[in-house]
Design a protein around this motif. Structure first.
Motif, PDB file in Angstrom:
ATOM      1  N   ASP A   1       0.837  -1.197   0.000  1.00 60.05           N
ATOM      2  CA  ASP A   1       0.000   0.000   0.000  1.00 60.05           C
ATOM      3  C   ASP A   1       0.879   1.257   0.000  1.00 60.05           C
ATOM      4  O   ASP A   1       1.969   1.276   0.571  1.00 60.05           O
ATOM      5  CB  ASP A   1      -0.889  -0.027   1.257  1.00 60.05           C
ATOM      6  CG  ASP A   1      -1.911   1.096   1.269  1.00 60.05           C
ATOM      7  OD1 ASP A   1      -1.537   2.214   1.679  1.00 60.05           O
ATOM      8  OD2 ASP A   1      -3.062   0.849   0.898  1.00 60.05           O
TER       9      ASP A   1
ATOM     10  N   GLY B   1      -2.082 -11.595   3.871  1.00 56.43           N
ATOM     11  CA  GLY B   1      -1.403 -10.386   4.320  1.00 56.43           C
ATOM     12  C   GLY B   1       0.099 -10.492   4.134  1.00 56.43           C
ATOM     13  O   GLY B   1       0.636 -11.551   3.798  1.00 56.43           O
TER      14      GLY B   1
ATOM     15  N   GLN C   1       0.287  -5.260   6.108  1.00 57.60           N
ATOM     16  CA  GLN C   1      -0.851  -5.043   5.215  1.00 57.60           C
ATOM     17  C   GLN C   1      -1.654  -6.337   5.176  1.00 57.60           C
ATOM     18  O   GLN C   1      -1.216  -7.334   4.640  1.00 57.60           O
ATOM     19  CB  GLN C   1      -0.378  -4.664   3.815  1.00 57.60           C
ATOM     20  CG  GLN C   1      -1.523  -4.355   2.848  1.00 57.60           C
ATOM     21  CD  GLN C   1      -1.020  -3.866   1.502  1.00 57.60           C
ATOM     22  OE1 GLN C   1       0.096  -3.358   1.390  1.00 57.60           O
ATOM     23  NE2 GLN C   1      -1.831  -4.022   0.475  1.00 57.60           N
TER      24      GLN C   1
ATOM     25  N   GLY D   1      -8.549  -6.887   3.522  1.00 57.08           N
ATOM     26  CA  GLY D   1      -9.539  -5.886   3.866  1.00 57.08           C
ATOM     27  C   GLY D   1      -8.968  -4.475   3.881  1.00 57.08           C
ATOM     28  O   GLY D   1      -9.523  -3.580   4.521  1.00 57.08           O
ATOM     29  N   ASP D   2      -7.829  -4.284   3.201  1.00 56.45           N
ATOM     30  CA  ASP D   2      -7.185  -2.969   3.128  1.00 56.45           C
ATOM     31  C   ASP D   2      -6.836  -2.442   4.513  1.00 56.45           C
ATOM     32  O   ASP D   2      -6.907  -1.245   4.774  1.00 56.45           O
ATOM     33  CB  ASP D   2      -8.091  -1.970   2.382  1.00 56.45           C
ATOM     34  CG  ASP D   2      -7.323  -0.729   1.937  1.00 56.45           C
ATOM     35  OD1 ASP D   2      -6.130  -0.852   1.624  1.00 56.45           O
ATOM     36  OD2 ASP D   2      -7.926   0.366   1.925  1.00 56.45           O
ATOM     37  N   TRP D   3      -6.442  -3.352   5.404  1.00 56.78           N
ATOM     38  CA  TRP D   3      -6.080  -2.966   6.770  1.00 56.78           C
ATOM     39  C   TRP D   3      -4.576  -2.798   6.846  1.00 56.78           C
ATOM     40  O   TRP D   3      -3.825  -3.734   6.573  1.00 56.78           O
ATOM     41  CB  TRP D   3      -6.553  -4.032   7.758  1.00 56.78           C
ATOM     42  CG  TRP D   3      -6.406  -3.621   9.189  1.00 56.78           C
ATOM     43  CD1 TRP D   3      -7.212  -2.796   9.908  1.00 56.78           C
ATOM     44  CD2 TRP D   3      -5.378  -4.052  10.101  1.00 56.78           C
ATOM     45  NE1 TRP D   3      -6.756  -2.670  11.201  1.00 56.78           N
ATOM     46  CE2 TRP D   3      -5.626  -3.424  11.350  1.00 56.78           C
ATOM     47  CE3 TRP D   3      -4.276  -4.885   9.978  1.00 56.78           C
ATOM     48  CZ2 TRP D   3      -4.824  -3.627  12.454  1.00 56.78           C
ATOM     49  CZ3 TRP D   3      -3.460  -5.085  11.083  1.00 56.78           C
ATOM     50  CH2 TRP D   3      -3.747  -4.458  12.319  1.00 56.78           C
ATOM     51  N   VAL D   4      -4.125  -1.615   7.197  1.00 52.48           N
ATOM     52  CA  VAL D   4      -2.700  -1.303   7.269  1.00 52.48           C
ATOM     53  C   VAL D   4      -2.352  -0.884   8.686  1.00 52.48           C
ATOM     54  O   VAL D   4      -3.050  -0.067   9.293  1.00 52.48           O
ATOM     55  CB  VAL D   4      -2.330  -0.173   6.274  1.00 52.48           C
ATOM     56  CG1 VAL D   4      -0.892   0.301   6.510  1.00 52.48           C
ATOM     57  CG2 VAL D   4      -2.505  -0.655   4.845  1.00 52.48           C
ATOM     58  N   SER D   5      -1.274  -1.460   9.217  1.00 48.53           N
ATOM     59  CA  SER D   5      -0.801  -1.105  10.544  1.00 48.53           C
ATOM     60  C   SER D   5       0.711  -0.932  10.497  1.00 48.53           C
ATOM     61  O   SER D   5       1.416  -1.736   9.874  1.00 48.53           O
ATOM     62  CB  SER D   5      -1.172  -2.199  11.552  1.00 48.53           C
ATOM     63  OG  SER D   5      -0.613  -1.927  12.821  1.00 48.53           O
TER      64      SER D   5
ATOM     65  N   SER E   1       2.630  -3.816  15.274  1.00 51.12           N
ATOM     66  CA  SER E   1       2.789  -4.690  14.112  1.00 51.12           C
ATOM     67  C   SER E   1       4.037  -5.548  14.235  1.00 51.12           C
ATOM     68  O   SER E   1       4.081  -6.672  13.731  1.00 51.12           O
ATOM     69  CB  SER E   1       2.861  -3.855  12.827  1.00 51.12           C
ATOM     70  OG  SER E   1       1.682  -3.107  12.643  1.00 51.12           O
TER      71      SER E   1
END
Length: 579
Positions: A273, A516, A529, A532-536, A541
Motif C-alpha cells: 500500500d 497479508g 498489510q 480488507g485494506d487494513w494497514v498497521s 505490528s
C-alpha cells in the motif's frame, strides 16, 4: 552422577515426545507462543526410508525440491498409497523470510532450518530422500536424470508415475556485468552466513591502522540493490546491527558507515500500500539510509558500482565494501531445457493449468517460484459456456439458465469475481442487467453475441500470482489434498463443469488466499498489510510479526530456537563473532 542421569532422562523425554516442547514455547512468549500452539500440527505413524513390500503396486511420486512448495506438499500428504521419493541438493527446509535476520545474527542460521528427514519421519507414508540435483527431465519416458551432491560424476536415473517440480528459481542478474563475481545474494542460508562474515570483515578491515580515510569509507559503504521486501528488510536489519551493536565495538569507525539502497523504480516496496511505501521511505531518510530510486545498476566492478538515472541517462559510480543483489528471480537452466521439450520455449517461466499440472503433460505438476498458472480466459470458452448454459437450445440465455451455471463459471474463471468486485456488482446477473439497460431482470434474454459483449472485459482482471513463500506453501498444501483424495474425486468429481467436454473436473482449481504481508523496517517497527485494506505500522505490528513468524515455523524445535534467539538478542544484543 545423579544429576547427569536426571538430565539424560529429561532430554530423552523431550526427544521421544516432541509435543512437550510446545509448553516451553508457550511459556517463553505469550503472544507468539499462543499462536504457535494453536497452529501446531504434530503428525504420527510410519517411518522414513521404509522400502515398499514385494509386489507393491503403489504409484511413485518424485518430488524435486525441499523449499516452501515441496515441503508443504510433503507435510500435508497423508495418503499411504504412494511411494514418495524426494530429491534435492538441500537436505533441509529453510524458513527464508528470516534470512535477513540471519545476516546480522538476530537469528542463528540453524534456528531457521529443519532437516527434511525430521519433517517426514513420522508420516504414515513411505518417504525416501536422496541428496542430489536433477539436471534433466525426460517427460516422454517419465524419467529424471540426477547427479549426487557429493560427487558430480555419480549420476543416476529415477522413474516416476507422478512428478512434482518444486525446484524454486535462481537469482536474476539481468545479465548485468560483474554481478556474479562481486555481489552477494540473499536467497539461501549459505548466502546469509556469507553476508554476516563479510559485514564483520569490513569492520575489522576498516579498523586497521594502515588504511587511508577514503579507503575506510569505501570499505564501510554497504550497497543493497533492489527495493523489494528482501532488500528493504536487509537494509533495515543492517542499520539496526550497526547502530545498536557494532558502533559500541568499533567506535573509531562508527561515523564512516553508510548504507545505500538502490531501486530502479520510483518507489520501494511497490507491491505494498502507498501508505507503507511512504512511511518506509521517510523512515529510511530519518535513519540515514541513502535511498536512491529511479536508478539502475549497469555495471559492478571489484570496488565500484556504476548506476544510471533512468529519466536522464546520467551515469555515476558508488564505491562499496559489500554489495547485496536482491532484484528478483529467473528460471533455472534445467527448467528452461524442460520447457523446450514440451513446447514452452517462448515462455519466461514454466506454465501450468489451474490444477498446477504442467501444460503439455499429464503427470507432471509444478508449483512455487519455478512455475506460474496460465489462467484460461473466459473469451476463449465463451461459445462453449453459452452452449452449456443454454439447456433448452433456444439460442438465447435467460437469467434463470445463467444462474444455474453461475457457480461453475466463477469456480472455473476467478477473474470473473475480481471483475465484479471492481465494478461493485454482487453477481454476474447484475452485469447482464447492465448490458440490457432498463429491461426487467426476469425478462432478460441474451443471444451469444450479446453474451460475449457483456463479458468482454472480464479477462482484463487476470493477474499472475506473486513469487512468494505464501503462494508456494498454499500450492503445496492444495496439491497434497488432491493426491490425498485422488481416488475419491475420480469416482465423484467435485470440480466445475467441463464447458468444452462432458462431465466435471475432478477437483476444484487452485485458489490463492492472500493472508497479508509484512515489511520489517527496523527499530522494532514493522508495516503490516492485511486483507480488507487494513494497514498497521509500528511496534504493535512488530509484535504481530513475531507472533506470526513464530507460529509458521515447521517444527516446535525451530519455533523454540527462533523465540530463544529473539530473547537472547533483547538481553545480550547480536553476536559479532567472525564465525
Amino acid at each position: 552422577m545423579r544429576s547427569l542421569n536426571f538430565y539424560e532422562r529429561f532430554s530423552r523425554t523431550f526427544r521421544e515426545n516432541p509435543s512437550l516442547s510446545r509448553f516451553l514455547v508457550v511459556f517463553a512468549v505469550s503472544g507468539g507462543g499462543l499462536v504457535a500452539y494453536s497452529e501446531a500440527n504434530i503428525q504420527t505413524g510410519g517411518k522414513i526410508d521404509e522400502l515398499p513390500e514385494a509386489g507393491n503396486e503403489k504409484k511413485r511420486v518424485v518430488v524435486l525440491g525441499t523449499g516452501w512448495a515441496g515441503t508443504s506438499f510433503l507435510k500435508n500428504l497423508k495418503n499411504p498409497s504412494y511411494d514418495i521419493q524426494v530429491i534435492s541438493p538441500r537436505n533441509y527446509f529453510a524458513f527464508t523470510p528470516l534470512l535477513p535476520s540471519v545476516t546480522v545474527g538476530t537469528v542463528e542460521a540453524r534456528s531457521v532450518v529443519e532437516p527434511i528427514r525430521n519433517i517426514v519421519k513420522k508420516k504414515n507414508v513411505n518417504v525416501d530422500y536422496w541428496e542430489a540435483e536433477c539436471y534433466r527431465i525426460d517427460a516422454k519416458n517419465k524419467k529424471i536424470y540426477c547427479r549426487s551432491s557429493q560427487d558430480d560424476k555419480d549420476e543416476f536415473v529415477v522413474d516416476y508415475d507422478y512428478l512434482v517440480v518444486a525446484m524454486g528459481a535462481r537469482v536474476n542478474t539481468f545479465n548485468t556485468p560483474g554481478v556474479e563475481e562481486n555481489c552477494h545474494y540473499l536467497k539461501e542460508v549459505e548466502d546469509a552466513q556469507k553476508i554476516r562474515r563479510t559485514v564483520i570483515d569490513c569492520f575489522e578491515k576498516a579498523s586497521l591502522p594502515n588504511l587511508s580515510e577514503d579507503e575506510k569509507k569505501r570499505v564501510l559503504q554497504f550497497v543493497v540493490v533492489g527495493g523489494g521486501p528482501t532488500g528493504v528488510e536487509f537494509a533495515a536489519e543492517l542499520h539496526d546491527f550497526v547502530s545498536e551493536d557494532l558502533v559500541k565495538l568499533y567506535p573509531s569507525v562508527k561515523d564512516l558507515v553508510k548504507i545505500t539502497l538502490l531501486e530502479a523504480t520510483d518507489h520501494i516496496l511497490n507491491m505494498f500500500d502507498k501508505r507503507i511505501t511512504t512511511f518506509a521511505e521517510e523512515k529510511f531518510h530519518r535513519d540515514g539510509i541513502d535511498l536512491k530510486t529511479g536508478e539502475m545498476v549497469v555495471k559492478v566492478s571489484e570496488k565500484e558500482i556504476s548506476t544510471k538515472v533512468i529519466k536522464t541517462g546520467e551515469v555515476s559510480t558508488i564505491p562499496y565494501g559489500m554489495a547485496v543483489w536482491s532484484t528478483g528471480i529467473a528460471t533455472r537452466p534445467v527448467i528452461m531445457d524442460f520447457m523446450k521439450q514440451i513446447g514452452q520455449a517462448n515462455r519466461r517461466v514454466l506454465a501450468t493449468d489451474e490444477w498446477l499440472r504442467v501444460e503439455g503433460t499429464n503427470s507432471i505438476y509444478a508449483l512455487g517460484d519455478c512455475a506460474t498458472i496460465n489462467q484460461r480466459k473466459v473469451m476463449e470458452d465463451i461459445s462453449a459456456i453459452f452452449q452449456k448454459a443454454d439447456k433448452d437450445n433456444s439460442g438465447t440465455l435467460t437469467v434463470k439458465e445463467f444462474q444455474e451455471a453461475l457457480d461453475d463459471i466463477c469456480d472455473r474463471y476467478p477473474q470473473v469475481q475480481l471483475y465484479l468486485k471492481n465494478k461493485q456488482m454482487s453477481s454476474l446477473v447484475d452485469l447482464l442487467t447492465e448490458s440490457k439497460g432498463d429491461v426487467a431482470k426476469e425478462s432478460i434474454e441474451l443471444n451469444v453475441e450479446e453474451f460475449k459483449s457483456a463479458l468482454s472485459q472480464v479477462d482484463s482482471q487476470m493477474k499472475n500470482l506473486p513469487a512468494t513463500a505464501q503462494v508456494a506453501a498454499q500450492q503445496g498444501s492444495y496439491l497434497a489434498d488432491c493426491f490425498n483424495r485422488m481416488e475419491e474425486c475420480t469416482k465423484n468429481p467435485e470440480g466445475p463443469l467441463r464447458f468444452r467436454e462432458s462431465g466435471r473436473h475432478r477437483f476444484r482449481p487452485f485458489r490463492y488466499k492472500h493472508l497479508g504481508q509484512f515489511a520489517p523496517l527496523g527499530g522494532e517497527q514493522t508495516a503490516a498489510q492485511l486483507p480488507g485494506d487494513w494497514v498497521s505500522i509500528g511496534q504493535s505490528s512488530q509484535w504481530l510479526w513475531y507472533s506470526v513468524y513464530a507460529s509458521k515455523q515447521v517444527s516446535w524445535r525451530t519455533r523454540s530456537l527462533v523465540v530463544s534467539d529473539w530473547v537472547r538478542r533483547f538481553i545480550f544484543g547480536r553476536d559479532s563473532s567472525q564465525i
